[in-house]
Write an enzyme that holds these catalytic residues in place. Structure first.
Site, PDB file in Angstrom:
ATOM      1  N   ARG A 111     -10.248   8.808  13.491  1.00 53.57           N
ATOM      2  CA  ARG A 111      -9.416   9.278  12.632  1.00 53.57           C
ATOM      3  C   ARG A 111     -10.136  10.574  11.761  1.00 53.57           C
ATOM      4  O   ARG A 111     -11.346  10.391  11.310  1.00 53.57           O
ATOM      5  CB  ARG A 111      -8.923   8.270  11.385  1.00 53.57           C
ATOM      6  CG  ARG A 111      -8.220   8.866  10.271  1.00 53.57           C
ATOM      7  CD  ARG A 111      -7.819   7.567   9.432  1.00 53.57           C
ATOM      8  NE  ARG A 111      -9.203   6.995   8.714  1.00 53.57           N
ATOM      9  CZ  ARG A 111      -9.462   7.387   7.607  1.00 53.57           C
ATOM     10  NH1 ARG A 111      -8.928   8.186   6.793  1.00 53.57           N
ATOM     11  NH2 ARG A 111     -10.269   6.452   7.122  1.00 53.57           N
ATOM     12  N   HIS A 161     -17.039   3.386   8.797  1.00 55.61           N
ATOM     13  CA  HIS A 161     -17.502   4.417   7.701  1.00 55.61           C
ATOM     14  C   HIS A 161     -18.918   4.432   7.863  1.00 55.61           C
ATOM     15  O   HIS A 161     -19.482   3.584   7.644  1.00 55.61           O
ATOM     16  CB  HIS A 161     -16.958   3.998   6.442  1.00 55.61           C
ATOM     17  CG  HIS A 161     -16.920   5.524   5.308  1.00 55.61           C
ATOM     18  ND1 HIS A 161     -17.894   5.838   4.795  1.00 55.61           N
ATOM     19  CD2 HIS A 161     -15.852   5.993   4.946  1.00 55.61           C
ATOM     20  CE1 HIS A 161     -17.741   6.754   4.148  1.00 55.61           C
ATOM     21  NE2 HIS A 161     -16.253   7.045   4.205  1.00 55.61           N
ATOM     22  N   ASP A 207      -2.733  -9.127   9.858  1.00 55.92           N
ATOM     23  CA  ASP A 207      -1.548 -10.303  10.115  1.00 55.92           C
ATOM     24  C   ASP A 207      -0.289  -9.507  10.741  1.00 55.92           C
ATOM     25  O   ASP A 207       0.434 -10.083  11.605  1.00 55.92           O
ATOM     26  CB  ASP A 207      -1.089 -10.779   8.533  1.00 55.92           C
ATOM     27  CG  ASP A 207      -2.343 -11.178   7.850  1.00 55.92           C
ATOM     28  OD1 ASP A 207      -3.197 -11.431   8.563  1.00 55.92           O
ATOM     29  OD2 ASP A 207      -1.734 -11.660   6.710  1.00 55.92           O
ATOM     30  N   GLY A 223       0.813  -1.293  -0.078  1.00 54.62           N
ATOM     31  CA  GLY A 223      -0.019   0.021   0.127  1.00 54.62           C
ATOM     32  C   GLY A 223       0.941   1.164   0.114  1.00 54.62           C
ATOM     33  O   GLY A 223       2.082   1.189  -0.309  1.00 54.62           O
ATOM     34  N   LYS A 250       1.312 -11.047   0.289  1.00 54.03           N
ATOM     35  CA  LYS A 250       0.603 -12.486   0.359  1.00 54.03           C
ATOM     36  C   LYS A 250      -0.270 -12.345  -0.774  1.00 54.03           C
ATOM     37  O   LYS A 250      -0.860 -13.601  -1.188  1.00 54.03           O
ATOM     38  CB  LYS A 250      -0.247 -12.500   1.702  1.00 54.03           C
ATOM     39  CG  LYS A 250      -1.424 -11.531   2.027  1.00 54.03           C
ATOM     40  CD  LYS A 250      -2.035 -11.940   3.089  1.00 54.03           C
ATOM     41  CE  LYS A 250      -3.083 -11.055   3.463  1.00 54.03           C
ATOM     42  NZ  LYS A 250      -3.683 -11.102   4.844  1.00 54.03           N
ATOM     43  N   ALA A 269       1.957   3.231   2.487  1.00 53.17           N
ATOM     44  CA  ALA A 269       3.211   3.482   3.346  1.00 53.17           C
ATOM     45  C   ALA A 269       4.147   2.512   2.910  1.00 53.17           C
ATOM     46  O   ALA A 269       5.539   2.817   3.105  1.00 53.17           O
ATOM     47  CB  ALA A 269       2.700   2.890   4.890  1.00 53.17           C
ATOM     48  N   HIS A 292     -14.238   0.187   8.880  1.00 55.61           N
ATOM     49  CA  HIS A 292     -13.506   0.768   7.728  1.00 55.61           C
ATOM     50  C   HIS A 292     -12.010   0.981   8.177  1.00 55.61           C
ATOM     51  O   HIS A 292     -11.149   0.823   7.294  1.00 55.61           O
ATOM     52  CB  HIS A 292     -14.274   2.255   7.568  1.00 55.61           C
ATOM     53  CG  HIS A 292     -13.437   3.216   6.380  1.00 55.61           C
ATOM     54  ND1 HIS A 292     -13.315   2.744   5.073  1.00 55.61           N
ATOM     55  CD2 HIS A 292     -12.942   4.263   6.450  1.00 55.61           C
ATOM     56  CE1 HIS A 292     -12.765   3.625   4.474  1.00 55.61           C
ATOM     57  NE2 HIS A 292     -12.481   4.592   5.127  1.00 55.61           N
ATOM     58  N   LEU A 352      -3.974   8.411   3.989  1.00 55.28           N
ATOM     59  CA  LEU A 352      -3.097   8.407   3.105  1.00 55.28           C
ATOM     60  C   LEU A 352      -1.911   9.424   3.189  1.00 55.28           C
ATOM     61  O   LEU A 352      -0.892   9.262   2.971  1.00 55.28           O
ATOM     62  CB  LEU A 352      -3.785   8.965   1.843  1.00 55.28           C
ATOM     63  CG  LEU A 352      -4.860   7.955   1.095  1.00 55.28           C
ATOM     64  CD1 LEU A 352      -5.484   8.549  -0.046  1.00 55.28           C
ATOM     65  CD2 LEU A 352      -4.201   6.363   0.816  1.00 55.28           C
ATOM     66  N   GLU A 403     -14.214  17.268   3.603  1.00 56.19           N
ATOM     67  CA  GLU A 403     -15.053  16.110   4.228  1.00 56.19           C
ATOM     68  C   GLU A 403     -15.383  16.285   5.709  1.00 56.19           C
ATOM     69  O   GLU A 403     -14.840  17.338   6.396  1.00 56.19           O
ATOM     70  CB  GLU A 403     -13.918  15.032   4.282  1.00 56.19           C
ATOM     71  CG  GLU A 403     -13.832  14.585   2.740  1.00 56.19           C
ATOM     72  CD  GLU A 403     -12.826  13.265   2.484  1.00 56.19           C
ATOM     73  OE1 GLU A 403     -12.861  12.795   1.354  1.00 56.19           O
ATOM     74  OE2 GLU A 403     -12.204  12.831   3.300  1.00 56.19           O
ATOM     75  N   ALA A 416      -9.325   3.309  -1.571  1.00 52.93           N
ATOM     76  CA  ALA A 416      -9.403   4.868  -0.789  1.00 52.93           C
ATOM     77  C   ALA A 416      -9.898   5.798  -1.937  1.00 52.93           C
ATOM     78  O   ALA A 416      -9.297   5.878  -3.065  1.00 52.93           O
ATOM     79  CB  ALA A 416      -8.184   5.319  -0.258  1.00 52.93           C
ATOM     80  N   ARG A 439     -16.635  11.325  11.609  1.00 52.61           N
ATOM     81  CA  ARG A 439     -17.126   9.976  10.937  1.00 52.61           C
ATOM     82  C   ARG A 439     -17.733   9.168  12.275  1.00 52.61           C
ATOM     83  O   ARG A 439     -18.986   8.658  12.185  1.00 52.61           O
ATOM     84  CB  ARG A 439     -16.180   9.050  10.488  1.00 52.61           C
ATOM     85  CG  ARG A 439     -15.796   9.597   9.181  1.00 52.61           C
ATOM     86  CD  ARG A 439     -14.773   8.742   8.457  1.00 52.61           C
ATOM     87  NE  ARG A 439     -14.426   9.276   7.020  1.00 52.61           N
ATOM     88  CZ  ARG A 439     -13.474   8.739   6.258  1.00 52.61           C
ATOM     89  NH1 ARG A 439     -12.825   7.895   6.893  1.00 52.61           N
ATOM     90  NH2 ARG A 439     -13.237   8.903   5.046  1.00 52.61           N
ATOM     91  N   GLY A 461      -9.385  11.176  -1.094  1.00 51.95           N
ATOM     92  CA  GLY A 461      -8.312  11.809  -1.023  1.00 51.95           C
ATOM     93  C   GLY A 461      -7.228  12.216  -0.240  1.00 51.95           C
ATOM     94  O   GLY A 461      -7.235  11.260   0.836  1.00 51.95           O
TER      95      GLY A 461
END
Length: 534
Positions: free
Chosen positions: A385, A239, A218, A18, A40, A20, A350, A391, A123, A51, A288, A54
């Protein structure tokens, strides 16, 4: 066979593809490290590409309309409900502009604004229009595309269909490699003085989630077994708006991005009444946790005979198909035309606000083990969050982790494992049973009786098994993650952010304005640690 049958050696192993993980791998390669990325699944199968909204970032000089880093910090602290690490918040948000600039240099293309600069939306929880986006609501997909292309161009090697099982450690507990299973289930070892976990979240704890099937916690489980601690696991963000696909839906549900509400859509029930009116000063753009909880309470009243979803009325957005092509496509596939029809939506698991305790440079408490992205708990998110900060965190901490690893390896001698590692055993619960228990008792709205019942279900279902397949690794990870979450949720006797205790509906700053840290005891059970993170 228990013993590894293949071995390789690098400076850094990155687990996850991803934002990161790929950002870290690219920066580490630039710094001269021998890097290997492990996933994996296939290279693009992580959570980043799903995502939509943004990247939340203040870009001075690009028509910022008076927005400031300080305002972004304030919004993040408010959303985090008293549990953010303010120093971490400031550090990550202040580094956002340079992180986005580097991403654009690597080929990511964001939507332009008509008057110049980048288009931005707003948002929930944001006091300004600061969320930059790509392809309308395809931001994650564009970031993933750009980073994978850069990895290919930069000749960063990648092992697909390889499952990370356990950290390999020296007798003193220092991580010195990774035990894996290849696509055929054959075990092997990657010897490395640094392992960076960027493996994403744990949405598959629940039946309904916006996460892909591989989001099974994991990395969290691997870190716990390696001696690391985790924190804030009770704060799972639901979410407010994923597409309702029918009663009893399971697996990944299509996300209906929050940016749609940022551009004027409102939540209504089956009778047409506004869901968020009089609930919060920001109404449909409240944080959220507030919106998800309000929807849940509203559904419980079954207005108009509908008790499992509400509707997002976006009929006033004239260019919906152009501005939100991903959401429009998901709706069209189910016969919904957002230009005419309210979109049926419901909350779903989410984002994990907690994770492996690490600093803003990715360092954990275990030498040689690093974490970045959703799997990490840097203190940015606190109890909830702020939208589109994830992101941003992946870009900033991924870069910083690579730089920290390079600095650490310059002063730390290479160590190799002594005895040949073998595949471990761990408790494995039946996944469907686990998801049923967690969805019923540990989702939005919890109480002591339900959490105890969920714990009992796991105790009865779990069987000690050798982790010799991807499925067993995943199910073992879900089992320990569920137990850790239940432990933390049962102990926190208040409601804060994403964590709602029905018998303790108020926030209690006198007793609970602190994070809870969880570790494994000598028997492999998650327990509260003595360390308390401020």
């Amino acid at each position: 066979m228990n013993a590894p049958r293949w071995e390789a050696q690098v400076d850094l192993v990155v687990v996850g593809t991803g934002v990161a993980g790929l950002t870290a791998a690219l920066r580490a390669r630039e710094l001269g490290l021998r890097v290997l990325v492990v996933t994996k699944a296939c290279d693009a199968d992580g959570n980043t590409r799903w995502a939509q909204g943004g990247v939340a970032v203040v870009l001075p000089g690009e028509h910022d309309e008076g927005d400031t880093v300080e305002a972004h910090v304030r919004d993040t602290l408010v959303a985090g409900a008293g549990l953010c690490d303010e120093a971490a918040v400031t550090a990550i948000i202040a580094a956002g502009p340079s992180a986005v600039s580097r991403l654009r240099e690597r080929g990511a293309v964001f939507d332009p604004a008509p008057g110049g600069g980048l288009a931005r939306t707003r948002e929930g929880g944001h006091s300004a229009f600061r969320v930059v986006h790509a392809g309308g609501d395809s931001t994650g997909a564009e970031i993933e595309r750009a980073l994978l292309a850069a990895v290919t161009d930069g000749h960063v090697p990648m092992l697909e269909q390889h499952t990370a099982v356990d950290a390999v450690r020296t007798p003193l507990g220092q991580v010195c490699g990774l035990l894996l299973l290849d696509g055929n289930g054959v075990p092997g070892v990657l010897t490395a003085p640094a392992v960076l976990l960027a493996s994403g979240g744990l949405g598959q704890l629940y039946h309904a989630t916006s996460n892909p099937t591989g989001a099974t916690g994991d990395g969290l489980a691997l870190a716990l077994r390696a001696g690391a601690v985790v924190a804030d696991l009770e704060f799972v963000q639901f979410h407010p708006t994923v597409l309702y696909t029918g009663r009893g839906a399971r697996g990944r549900c299509p996300l209906v991005t929050e940016a749609i509400r940022g551009e004027g859509a409102v939540l209504v029930d089956a009778t047409g009444a506004r869901v968020m009116r009089h609930v919060h000063p920001l109404e449909d753009l409240a944080p959220r946790d507030v919106v998800a909880a309000a929807i849940t309470r509203h559904m419980a009243a079954a207005p108009g005979g509908v008790d499992d979803h509400v509707f997002l009325d976006a009929t006033g957005i004239s260019d919906f198909a152009t501005r939100f092509p991903t959401a429009h496509g998901a709706c069209a596939a189910r016969g919904i035309d957002p230009a005419r029809d309210p979109i049926p939506v419901t909350p779903a698991a989410h984002f994990s606000c907690g994770g492996i305790v690490s600093d803003v440079h990715g360092r954990t408490g275990v030498t040689g083990l690093y974490a970045a992205g959703e799997v990490a708990r840097t203190g940015l998110h606190g109890a909830n969050r702020l939208a589109s900060n994830s992101l941003l965190e992946g870009l900033v901490v991924g870069t910083r982790a690579a730089e920290a690893i390079a600095a650490d390896l310059a002063t730390r001698p290479l160590v190799r494992h002594g005895e040949t590692p073998e595949l471990p055993f761990a408790p494995v619960a039946d996944r469907d049973t686990l998801q049923r228990a967690m969805s019923r008792h540990a989702a939005i709205g919890r109480d002591a009786e339900g959490l105890a019942a969920a714990g009992s279900v796991l105790d009865l279902s779990a069987v000690n098994q050798k982790l010799d397949s991807r499925q067993r690794v995943e199910d073992a990870a879900l089992t320990v993650a569920a137990r850790a979450l239940i432990t933390a949720a049962a102990k926190r006797e208040e409601s804060r952010g994403c964590h709602v205790r029905t018998e303790f509906p108020e926030r209690d700053d006198m007793r609970w304005q602190r994070s809870q840290v969880i570790r494994l005891d000598p028997f492999g059970q998650p327990v509260p640690a003595d360390l308390v993170v401020a």
